[in-house]
Design a protein around this motif. Structure first.
Motif, PDB file in Angstrom:
ATOM      1  N   LEU A  89       0.820  -1.216   0.000  1.00  0.00           N
ATOM      2  CA  LEU A  89       0.000   0.000   0.000  1.00  0.00           C
ATOM      3  C   LEU A  89       0.850   1.260   0.000  1.00  0.00           C
ATOM      4  O   LEU A  89       0.508   2.248  -0.663  1.00  0.00           O
ATOM      5  N   ALA A  90       1.948   1.253   0.737  1.00  0.00           N
ATOM      6  CA  ALA A  90       2.804   2.444   0.774  1.00  0.00           C
ATOM      7  C   ALA A  90       3.332   2.775  -0.614  1.00  0.00           C
ATOM      8  O   ALA A  90       3.416   3.948  -0.995  1.00  0.00           O
ATOM      9  N   LYS A  91       3.678   1.747  -1.394  1.00  0.00           N
ATOM     10  CA  LYS A  91       4.156   1.989  -2.756  1.00  0.00           C
ATOM     11  C   LYS A  91       3.033   2.505  -3.646  1.00  0.00           C
ATOM     12  O   LYS A  91       3.246   3.380  -4.493  1.00  0.00           O
ATOM     13  N   VAL A  92       1.839   1.968  -3.463  1.00  0.00           N
ATOM     14  CA  VAL A  92       0.690   2.450  -4.229  1.00  0.00           C
ATOM     15  C   VAL A  92       0.421   3.923  -3.915  1.00  0.00           C
ATOM     16  O   VAL A  92       0.176   4.742  -4.804  1.00  0.00           O
ATOM     17  N   ILE A  93       0.497   4.255  -2.631  1.00  0.00           N
ATOM     18  CA  ILE A  93       0.267   5.647  -2.221  1.00  0.00           C
ATOM     19  C   ILE A  93       1.316   6.570  -2.830  1.00  0.00           C
ATOM     20  O   ILE A  93       1.008   7.689  -3.257  1.00  0.00           O
ATOM     21  N   GLY A  94       2.554   6.098  -2.891  1.00  0.00           N
ATOM     22  CA  GLY A  94       3.595   6.895  -3.525  1.00  0.00           C
ATOM     23  C   GLY A  94       3.263   7.241  -4.960  1.00  0.00           C
ATOM     24  O   GLY A  94       3.644   8.300  -5.468  1.00  0.00           O
ATOM     25  N   LEU A  95       2.522   6.378  -5.624  1.00  0.00           N
ATOM     26  CA  LEU A  95       2.117   6.613  -7.006  1.00  0.00           C
ATOM     27  C   LEU A  95       0.900   7.517  -7.095  1.00  0.00           C
ATOM     28  O   LEU A  95       0.755   8.296  -8.035  1.00  0.00           O
ATOM     29  N   MET A  96       0.031   7.437  -6.092  1.00  0.00           N
ATOM     30  CA  MET A  96      -1.272   8.103  -6.172  1.00  0.00           C
ATOM     31  C   MET A  96      -1.342   9.480  -5.514  1.00  0.00           C
ATOM     32  O   MET A  96      -2.248  10.253  -5.789  1.00  0.00           O
ATOM     33  N   LYS A  97      -0.410   9.797  -4.631  1.00  0.00           N
ATOM     34  CA  LYS A  97      -0.618  10.959  -3.769  1.00  0.00           C
ATOM     35  C   LYS A  97      -0.351  12.304  -4.422  1.00  0.00           C
ATOM     36  O   LYS A  97      -0.777  13.343  -3.898  1.00  0.00           O
ATOM     37  N   GLU A  98       0.343  12.347  -5.547  1.00  0.00           N
ATOM     38  CA  GLU A  98       0.740  13.624  -6.134  1.00  0.00           C
ATOM     39  C   GLU A  98      -0.450  14.538  -6.417  1.00  0.00           C
ATOM     40  O   GLU A  98      -0.376  15.748  -6.225  1.00  0.00           O
ATOM     41  N   ARG A  99      -1.535  13.945  -6.881  1.00  0.00           N
ATOM     42  CA  ARG A  99      -2.693  14.765  -7.261  1.00  0.00           C
ATOM     43  C   ARG A  99      -3.794  14.766  -6.219  1.00  0.00           C
ATOM     44  O   ARG A  99      -4.875  15.313  -6.459  1.00  0.00           O
ATOM     45  N   ALA A 100      -3.565  14.162  -5.069  1.00  0.00           N
ATOM     46  CA  ALA A 100      -4.622  14.024  -4.060  1.00  0.00           C
ATOM     47  C   ALA A 100      -4.606  15.206  -3.093  1.00  0.00           C
ATOM     48  O   ALA A 100      -3.554  15.594  -2.591  1.00  0.00           O
ATOM     49  N   ASN A 101      -5.771  15.752  -2.830  1.00  0.00           N
ATOM     50  CA  ASN A 101      -5.898  16.835  -1.859  1.00  0.00           C
ATOM     51  C   ASN A 101      -6.186  16.334  -0.457  1.00  0.00           C
ATOM     52  O   ASN A 101      -5.984  17.059   0.520  1.00  0.00           O
ATOM     53  N   THR A 102      -6.701  15.099  -0.341  1.00  0.00           N
ATOM     54  CA  THR A 102      -7.019  14.525   0.961  1.00  0.00           C
ATOM     55  C   THR A 102      -6.668  13.046   0.962  1.00  0.00           C
ATOM     56  O   THR A 102      -6.493  12.435  -0.101  1.00  0.00           O
ATOM     57  N   THR A 103      -6.607  12.464   2.145  1.00  0.00           N
ATOM     58  CA  THR A 103      -6.376  11.026   2.232  1.00  0.00           C
ATOM     59  C   THR A 103      -7.558  10.248   1.657  1.00  0.00           C
ATOM     60  O   THR A 103      -7.399   9.124   1.190  1.00  0.00           O
ATOM     61  N   HIS A 104      -8.738  10.836   1.675  1.00  0.00           N
ATOM     62  CA  HIS A 104      -9.906  10.186   1.061  1.00  0.00           C
ATOM     63  C   HIS A 104      -9.704  10.047  -0.451  1.00  0.00           C
ATOM     64  O   HIS A 104     -10.089   9.027  -1.043  1.00  0.00           O
ATOM     65  N   GLU A 105      -9.124  11.073  -1.055  1.00  0.00           N
ATOM     66  CA  GLU A 105      -8.864  11.008  -2.495  1.00  0.00           C
ATOM     67  C   GLU A 105      -7.804   9.953  -2.803  1.00  0.00           C
ATOM     68  O   GLU A 105      -7.894   9.253  -3.808  1.00  0.00           O
TER      69      GLU A 105
END
Length: 486
Positions: A362-378
């Motif tokens: 999950l941490a690796k997935v988050i590293g890929l997804m977080k750039e455009r996210a404004n919240t942890t929900h996103e």
């Protein structure tokens, strides 16, 4: 004390600030900002920050509200050095001070009933005067007081000066001057002996040696009363700074209709505490053009000279932008701890990845997804594609894979791709050129492979870079999902 009173304080004392919420509800944004400013000022000077709970409003104060306030402070990281102190546990001290003031003659017993006081005020309103208590029971030289009613328990009133004025240099608003004639004799103790708010605050600030009182400007009218009581006690006066309120985007006072106003609504909505601290710091304070800064930088920079005199306007879009900044900086493992419970509620499978391999880290997935996210929900919503079985839209799959116009070229390429997947080194560096080799061998362009591949693997047409998606899913999951269509 009939002459004008100009308030100054010594700057040689060790800085002692306080946050003194009333536990009648949650910790709202305005209160959190006041706490932040008071805390940061103490930290800037290596001083002491005190948490004091003003719980004398017995009808409205609740243990749940106390817990909510402390929880909000803890989430923000605004740790107190002393306290929390509770006013209801200090009743003996307040009564001791009242008793001494009765001896000193700076306060007096008043036997006027609430109905009589209201009649006084109504008479003054009718005469076009400011409504106030008329001093019936105020002792003065040569004055004969009425007979004490046998059936009435008195309140205790403070003998406010009749002449002169109170003037203080407010660190936010500048010099403020209030004529003493604008204030009547304040009730400092009720008939049952319970002290009132303005009196408790004075005794607390005095006993706790508070040097700087930073609070909302709704307290400006209380300040001259409190100053006069402090002067009567011979107490050292704190320096006062009254911060303007926070308004909604429509210019009205911030309220529930503007969205979340309780601090603890924000972690529930996916905001990080460092983002909230940074955003609150900029609501009414500035350091040049700096918009984003750490809490350590804020404490190093914070002073009272750059607090704004104008109300601050809350902007949800700006808060989201700041939160995005801190999400991008945040440790992925930390974000995973915040995101995983949200995903589990949506049915995410973190177990064995369809029985063929472990689910992606999950941490690796988050590293890929977080750039455009404004919240942890996103982040959670975006990451779900890795933790649930895909359900591709049949019409889209037909369009990009099964349709006669594309099948003749795309399906052989997919067979080739699947075969290469069995032996290629499974990382982005090797997968990217492998895909290009398949495209070249079959005279295709990237969308002709990437679109149907995204559908097969995730059920979506929009994903991060396909080579990263492949790496995170792992060889076994990719081959398992492809074989359904080949």
């Amino acid at each position: 004390m009939t002459a004008s009173t100009s308030v100054t304080t010594s700057t040689s004392q060790p800085v002692r600030t306080r946050f003194a919420p009333s536990p009648t509800g949650y910790l709202h944004l305005g209160g959190a900002r006041t706490a932040l400013f008071s805390w940061a000022y103490a930290r800037h000077f290596g001083g002491t920050f005190i948490l004091r709970v003003e719980d004398t409003d017995l009808e409205r104060s609740t243990p749940e509200a106390v817990e909510a306030i402390i929880e909000g402070m803890q989430w923000l990281g605004l740790t107190h050095d002393e306290g929390p102190f509770f006013q209801m546990q200090r009743m003996d001290r307040y009564r001791e001070v009242v008793a001494q003031m009765l001896i000193d003659g700076s306060v007096y017993y008043c036997y006027s009933s609430p109905e009589e006081v209201e009649a006084m005020r109504e008479k003054m309103r009718a005469a076009g005067e400011k409504p106030r208590y008329d001093g019936t029971w105020r002792p003065e030289p040569g004055k004969t007081l009425p007979a004490i009613p046998s059936d009435r328990t008195p309140v205790v009133r403070f003998k406010n000066p009749l002449e002169g004025e109170v003037s203080w240099d407010d660190v936010v608003k500048g010099t403020i001057t209030i004529a003493n004639r604008e204030m009547d004799d304040l009730v400092i103790a009720r008939p049952d002996g319970t002290p009132t708010y303005n009196f408790c605050v004075v005794v607390d600030d005095w006993d706790m040696k508070i040097t700087h009182v930073i609070r909302g400007d709704d307290h400006v009218n209380n300040t001259p009363r409190q100053i006069n009581i402090l002067k009567a006690l011979g107490a050292t006066l704190p320096l006062y700074g009254h911060v303007p309120m926070i308004l909604g985007a429509d210019g009205e006072k911030l309220s529930k209709r503007h969205g979340a106003v309780s601090v603890m609504d924000y972690p529930a909505q996916g905001y990080l505490p460092e983002a909230m601290l940074n955003y609150l710091a900029r609501l009414g304070w500035s350091h040049g053009n700096e918009e984003v800064f750490s809490i350590e930088q804020f404490c190093a920079w914070f002073d009272l000279d750059h607090l704004s005199k104008s109300p601050a306007q809350f902007n949800a879009e700006k808060l989201a932008w700041v939160n995005n900044h801190y999400i991008k900086l945040a440790d992925n493992e930390r974000l995973a701890g915040l995101v995983q419970p949200l995903m589990e509620k949506e049915g995410a499978d973190f177990t064995d990845g369809e029985g063929v391999t472990k689910a992606p880290d999950l941490a690796k997935v988050i590293g890929l997804m977080k750039e455009r996210a404004n919240t942890t929900h996103e982040i959670a919503a975006a990451a779900m594609l890795f933790y649930r079985l895909p359900t591709p839209d049949a019409a889209l799959l037909d369009q990009h894979f099964h349709a006669e116009a594309v099948a003749a070229t795309v399906k052989p390429a997919f067979a080739d791709f699947a075969e290469r997947c069995k032996t290629v080194e499974w990382n982005k560096a090797a997968l990217a050129p492998m895909i290009k080799e398949v495209l070249t061998a079959h005279s295709l362009k990237m969308p002709q492979i990437a679109m149907p591949l995204r559908l097969m693997l995730t059920g979506q047409l929009q994903t991060p870079a396909i080579d990263m998606v492949l790496e995170l899913f792992g060889r076994e999951v990719v081959l398992n999902r492809l074989q359904k269509y080949l």
